[in-house]
Each structure stands twice: as C-alpha cells, then as structure tokens.
Enzyme design. Sequence first.
Site, PDB file in Angstrom:
ATOM      1  N   GLU A 163      17.672  -7.095  14.042  1.00 53.49           N
ATOM      2  CA  GLU A 163      19.027  -6.652  13.890  1.00 53.49           C
ATOM      3  C   GLU A 163      19.208  -5.596  14.896  1.00 53.49           C
ATOM      4  O   GLU A 163      18.495  -4.424  14.390  1.00 53.49           O
ATOM      5  CB  GLU A 163      19.511  -6.652  12.501  1.00 53.49           C
ATOM      6  CG  GLU A 163      19.662  -7.385  11.595  1.00 53.49           C
ATOM      7  CD  GLU A 163      20.560  -8.761  11.945  1.00 53.49           C
ATOM      8  OE1 GLU A 163      21.597  -8.292  12.653  1.00 53.49           O
ATOM      9  OE2 GLU A 163      20.198  -9.852  12.008  1.00 53.49           O
ATOM     10  N   ASP A 181       0.916  -1.267   0.126  1.00 53.75           N
ATOM     11  CA  ASP A 181      -0.009  -0.127  -0.146  1.00 53.75           C
ATOM     12  C   ASP A 181       0.732   1.536   0.043  1.00 53.75           C
ATOM     13  O   ASP A 181       0.224   2.458   0.008  1.00 53.75           O
ATOM     14  CB  ASP A 181      -0.888  -0.045   1.064  1.00 53.75           C
ATOM     15  CG  ASP A 181      -0.211  -0.008   2.381  1.00 53.75           C
ATOM     16  OD1 ASP A 181       1.112  -0.042   2.476  1.00 53.75           O
ATOM     17  OD2 ASP A 181      -1.122  -0.173   3.693  1.00 53.75           O
ATOM     18  N   LEU A 189       2.811   2.544   2.295  1.00 53.42           N
ATOM     19  CA  LEU A 189       2.534   3.266   3.504  1.00 53.42           C
ATOM     20  C   LEU A 189       3.203   2.212   4.609  1.00 53.42           C
ATOM     21  O   LEU A 189       3.345   0.991   4.588  1.00 53.42           O
ATOM     22  CB  LEU A 189       1.234   3.346   4.106  1.00 53.42           C
ATOM     23  CG  LEU A 189       0.134   4.354   3.293  1.00 53.42           C
ATOM     24  CD1 LEU A 189      -1.387   4.205   3.610  1.00 53.42           C
ATOM     25  CD2 LEU A 189       0.850   5.702   3.018  1.00 53.42           C
TER      26      LEU A 189
END
Length: 212
Positions: free
Chosen positions: A180, A124, A126
């Site tokens: 990470e 999307d 976003l």
Amino acid sequence: GTANDFATGCGIPPDPEEALALCMEREGVPIDLGKANKRWFLNAASIGFGAEVTANTPSELKRLLGHAAYTLMAAILGTNLRHHQGRLILPDREIAGRGPVAIVGNGRQTGGGVQVAPRAHIDDGLLDVLVVREIPAMALLAAARELQELSPDGEYISYWQTPWAEVRTEEAIPVNLDGEPVRFSSVRYEAVPRAIRLIVPPNCPLLSATVK
C-alpha cells in the site's frame, strides 16, 4: 499481494487446498505486527526506491506479468534513481545520510522473493532495518561485501534489529506498507509483539527456534 511474499516466507503452501488443510490441522501461534505511525503492516515497509516501484507499477501490468511486473518497473525507474536525505533514529544511535532505499522488515522478503531482512523472525519483538546509502561506482565491491555481512557499522549498507526506529526526511517520501503506497516525512516504526495469531506450517522459517 501480487508476489505472495509473506506467505511464501512462512512456508504456507501456494495451493489453496493444501493451505486450507494446514488451517484445519494446526492452531495459530502469536506473531508480531509492525506499525508505521498509526498504520499497520505484517510483512515489510519499503522506503524510497522500492516504494516508488510499487506505486508506479500499473495494475494491468501486475495482472499480466505477476511479480515480474515489479522487475520491469525497477529497470525503468532505476535509470533515474533518486536519493533521499534524512535521519534514522534508533534506541542507541542517530544517523544522518543520503541514499535510495531502506527496508523495515517484520518478514524477510519483498518484491517476489528478494531477501531484504534475512535475519527477521515474526515472533522476536524486533524489526529488522536495512539501509542502503549512496554508493559511488568505485565502492560497489565494498558495498557487496557489506551486503553479505549485514553489519550495523557498514559504510554503505547497514543492518539493525530493533524494537523501534524513526525516519525523518526533508520532504515526504514514498513508503510501501505491504503493497500500500503512502508518503511520510516523519514516521516511527514499532514492533508490536504477539499482536495476532497466525496458522503456519511446522518448522516455519520465520518463527524463532524456541517456538517451532
């Protein structure tokens, strides 16, 4: 990763043979990636407490307990929960506050199935941003209601969908990018639309309805 969150969220079978069959049967679809300054992430960035849990969970414990190791470390670290002061900058607003955790999600879940960005889609354009501010004991019920509503205007818990967000803090704080550990005092998170192609099952819940 240890908890296999992104694959689980996509509905990719955990069985290797079934996952391989999926790869043989379907073609990849374009999906978004997230970027934190110059670092990439596929699933989510966890800021503050969640990142501390990941960074402090020993590899030996993860091998022994799997994703339950994160639950154990969260219980240990939660007795000394640290709050961070900072500013969140979005395209339409800037917010200053203090709290223990924030999530920037491209995918929906972290930590072994915890739905931290339940409205997220990976196509999307976003990112979904969840911010938890400092919650007084007397406000726990109000915060619980806000967690269900996920409004951008919550007093203690707020949720936005945005193409980018910047986080600035007084000191470098822990951030977990897909497992990470890194540290930032100033970071810009961006959605990078259609950055890679990924093979997913039919009706993948992380794809928007228009491209299922």
